[in-house]
Design a protein around this motif. Structure first.
Motif, short mmCIF file in Angstrom:
data_model
loop_
_atom_site.label_atom_id
_atom_site.label_comp_id
_atom_site.label_asym_id
_atom_site.label_seq_id
_atom_site.Cartn_x
_atom_site.Cartn_y
_atom_site.Cartn_z
N GLU A 49 -33.30 13.03 20.04
CA GLU A 49 -33.75 13.54 21.44
C GLU A 49 -36.06 13.72 21.11
O GLU A 49 -36.36 13.59 21.71
CB GLU A 49 -33.03 14.05 22.32
N GLY A 50 -36.19 14.73 20.12
CA GLY A 50 -37.43 15.40 20.14
C GLY A 50 -38.35 14.91 19.89
O GLY A 50 -39.34 15.49 19.79
N PRO A 57 -41.90 24.98 21.08
CA PRO A 57 -40.91 24.81 22.42
C PRO A 57 -41.05 23.43 22.97
O PRO A 57 -39.13 23.21 23.42
CB PRO A 57 -41.40 25.42 22.77
N TYR A 58 -41.41 22.45 22.85
CA TYR A 58 -41.24 20.78 23.64
C TYR A 58 -40.56 20.19 22.77
O TYR A 58 -39.53 19.50 23.43
CB TYR A 58 -43.31 20.47 23.73
N PHE A 59 -40.26 20.37 21.40
CA PHE A 59 -39.83 19.54 20.76
C PHE A 59 -37.94 19.67 21.11
O PHE A 59 -37.33 19.84 21.48
CB PHE A 59 -39.91 19.71 19.12
N ARG A 60 -37.79 21.24 21.19
CA ARG A 60 -36.86 22.43 21.31
C ARG A 60 -36.08 21.41 22.75
O ARG A 60 -34.97 21.21 22.81
CB ARG A 60 -36.62 23.48 20.67
N CYS A 61 -37.27 21.91 23.37
CA CYS A 61 -36.57 21.21 24.96
C CYS A 61 -36.00 19.51 25.25
O CYS A 61 -34.84 19.33 25.39
CB CYS A 61 -37.38 21.52 25.49
N MET A 62 -37.03 19.05 24.26
CA MET A 62 -35.71 17.91 24.32
C MET A 62 -35.21 17.52 23.26
O MET A 62 -33.59 16.61 23.35
CB MET A 62 -37.18 16.66 23.97
N ASP A 63 -35.31 18.04 22.24
CA ASP A 63 -33.91 17.99 20.81
C ASP A 63 -32.56 18.52 21.98
O ASP A 63 -31.15 18.14 22.11
CB ASP A 63 -34.26 18.68 20.16
#
Length: 613
Positions: free
Chosen positions: A107-108, A143-149
């Motif tokens: 996802e991320g 933080p953006y990647f972690r939210c999507m992941d």
């Protein structure tokens, strides 16, 4: 406006209003009101205010909005300035661009598109660093990647200078470090029906209250509701795009007709919400300077009517290529509608005309459709008296056609009932309005202007049906473009037919085609003489291709067959098929026509057209 110093050492602008006051026996002279912004540290501290602005007012205002761009702006205006200083909405590019859910990849790492961004002070640095419409993949460990992941909210209470520098370096955007340094950041995932759609990126700049657990609760409540609205808008956009693509793929992208004929059209869906319907139109160039003009109407609206329309349009195109007469073509369409009736319970109407630009004759048949309008060169007009037949798929009535002699320069108008009838007027009034448009002077007007005139006033009618209009200016081919001879039904006519070809072909600068044309004409005339008992007519038509037509009084159509090595006959049509680009045969009222077509030297417009047989 006055600039004042606040207790925390910041300077801010205050709105000062002074009202004069007069009261007996007092020294009161004025009332001064100072409206001072909340101190930076105290902004975003009132949960009741945030909840009202974000959850109550916003979704009441949005209502049933289905435009995703308008929806995105409304949502971001609820976040900025009531929840954060800067905010942007990012959605999966697969949902916005292709309207498909992602099927692979973590996802991320999936690409996202920034739909909208806002800053409470309209700082251009934010728009430059985070441009709207950008398609991007966020670097890992941000933080953006972690939210999507993970699909859970991500809180960075305070982004240190080192962390801001790492984000900027991973993203290869140096200005990002300055904008995020000291800021508080909260990522709010958007999840609807178990699918991750994207996220809100919310930022509070240094000096403002930090995001905390209560902000996460309010923010996720907002994001959960927003995700449902976004998913509904996405689904509507996908269905609307699918329906529109279906409609446009089924309507013709280009009309074909002889060089002496001019054709224009208009299509107007009955619904602005679903731009599909059951109306269609066709102009199909046929060999020998002929053209099939068709307008049809499937009862109903929406995708189901469009699917039925697509089936009928494909069938009528095939029947035209098989060169069936208009009445016979509509009879075959009626049989098709009866076959499809159980699965697609729509009846349809159709008007079908074939105009011969050599003879100037037009054969017309209608099935449940309104009569065509013929506008004479002098401006007078008439609704053609064509034998009526039941709509396609209704009853079992016979379809009949009628032959009309058309004057050069006449206008031929085919239309669907949506143009001349609605709930507020009688159909006779609509027909009278249509005839009024095509009055004196109309044959000389550009067809584009006439198309616009036919639709004047219908755009404001919200209860209208779908509308299709086809207008043709009919002219015969110049006499120099064709030649015709009649021969007696005897063997010597074959040699006579060969002997007359050279003169017109030389006049048309087609000397190179003389040997091949002589051989083709020999085969066609030989078959006509052998199997018919009356005169044989040979016709050459030079109209974007060289067409040789042989007419006789026998109704038996020739059949291509493979001759064995011992057979003395049966190879004539094989020769015609090998030497010509296309060949075919059609019945007439008195017999049949067998034709073959050769490309003109240097002309390639027929290269992609398949042979008819």
């Amino acid at each position: 406006m006055l600039t004042i110093d606040t207790r925390d050492g910041y300077r801010t602008d205050a709105v000062v209003t002074v009202h004069p006051m007069r009261a007996g026996e007092t020294s009161l002279a004025a009332l001064a009101l100072l409206r001072i912004p909340a101190p930076r540290a105290e902004r975003f501290i009132d949960p009741a205010l945030m909840r009202k602005q974000m959850l109550d007012d916003t979704f009441t205002r949005i209502g049933d909005t289905l435009d995703i761009d308008h929806l995105a702006r409304e949502l971001i205006e609820a976040l900025v300035p009531h929840f954060c200083n800067a905010g942007d909405l990012l959605l999966l590019e697969s949902l916005i661009g292709d309207d498909e859910l992602p099927s692979h990849g973590p996802e991320g790492s999936l690409p996202l598109r920034r739909i909208v961004l806002s800053h409470d002070r309209k700082d251009p640095a934010w728009e430059a660093a985070f441009p709207t419409g950008e398609i991007l993949r966020y670097p890992a460990h941000t933080p953006y990647f972690r939210c999507m992941d993970t699909g859970v909210p991500v809180l960075e209470a305070t982004i240190s200078d080192i962390q801001a520098g790492k984000i900027a370096k991973a993203w290869r955007r140096r200005p990002v470090a300055k904008l995020l340094s000291g800021a508080s950041m909260l990522m709010l995932p958007l999840i609807a029906r178990g699918t991750m759609l994207g996220f809100f990126a919310c930022t509070r700049q240094e000096g403002f209250r930090r995001f905390d657990a209560y902000d996460i609760e309010i923010g996720m409540d907002f994001a959960s509701r927003a995700a449902v609205f976004i998913d509904n808008a996405r689904r509507f956009s996908r269905e609307h795009a699918t329906a529109l693509t279906l409609q446009r793929s089924m309507l013709p992208t280009g009309l074909s007709y002889p060089s002496s004929v001019e054709v224009k059209h208009r299509y107007l869906p009955g619904s602005k919400l679903i731009e599909v319907g059951g109306d269609w139109y066709e102009s199909i160039a046929l060999p020998g300077g002929r053209v099939a003009l068709v307008v049809g109407d499937v009862a109903g609206h929406g995708v189901r009517a469009a699917v039925t329309m697509g089936r009928l349009r494909t069938a009528i195109h095939t029947l035209a290529m098989l060169e069936l007469a208009p009445a016979e073509s509509l009879q075959q369409l009626d049989e098709l509608r009866h076959t499809l009736g159980e699965r697609e319970p729509h009846f349809a109407t159709c008007a079908y005309a074939v105009y011969d630009a050599v003879s100037g004759e037009c054969e017309i048949a209608v099935a449940g459709h309104l009569p065509p309008l013929l506008v004479h060169p002098d401006g007078s007009n008439e609704l053609l008296d064509v034998p009526p037949a039941p709509p396609l798929g209704v009853g079992d009535g016979e379809v009949e056609s009628r032959l009309f002699k058309i004057e050069d320069g006449s206008l031929f108008v085919l239309y669907t009932d949506g143009l001349v009838e609605n709930k507020g007027q009688d159909i006779s009034d609509g027909l009278a309005r249509l005839r009024g448009i095509f009055g004196p002077g109309s044959p000389e007007r550009p067809l584009e202007d006439l198309c616009k005139a036919t639709l004047d006033g219908v755009y404001s009618d919200h209860q209208r049906d779908d509308i299709a209009v086809l207008i043709a200016r009919l002219r015969r081919l110049p006499e120099d473009c064709y030649a015709s001879w009649t021969f007696a039904p005897k063997g010597t006519s074959v040699r006579a037919a060969r002997s007359v070809l050279a003169e017109p072909l030389k006049r048309w600068n087609l000397e190179d085609l003389i040997p091949t044309t002589e051989l083709l004409v020999s085969e066609l005339v030989t078959n006509a003489v052998r199997y018919s008992r009356g005169d044989v007519t040979l016709r050459l038509v030079n109209e974007r291709a060289l067409v040789c037509e042989v007419l006789d009084n026998s109704g038996a159509l020739p059949r291509l067959r493979q001759a064995s090595g011992d057979d003395e006959n049966g190879r004539g049509l094989q020769v015609v098929r090998q030497l010509s680009h296309r060949w075919g045969a059609r019945r007439t009222a008195t017999g049949k026509v067998v034709w073959c077509e050769q490309q003109l030297p240097g002309a390639g417009y027929l290269d992609d057209m398949p042979p008819l047989h």
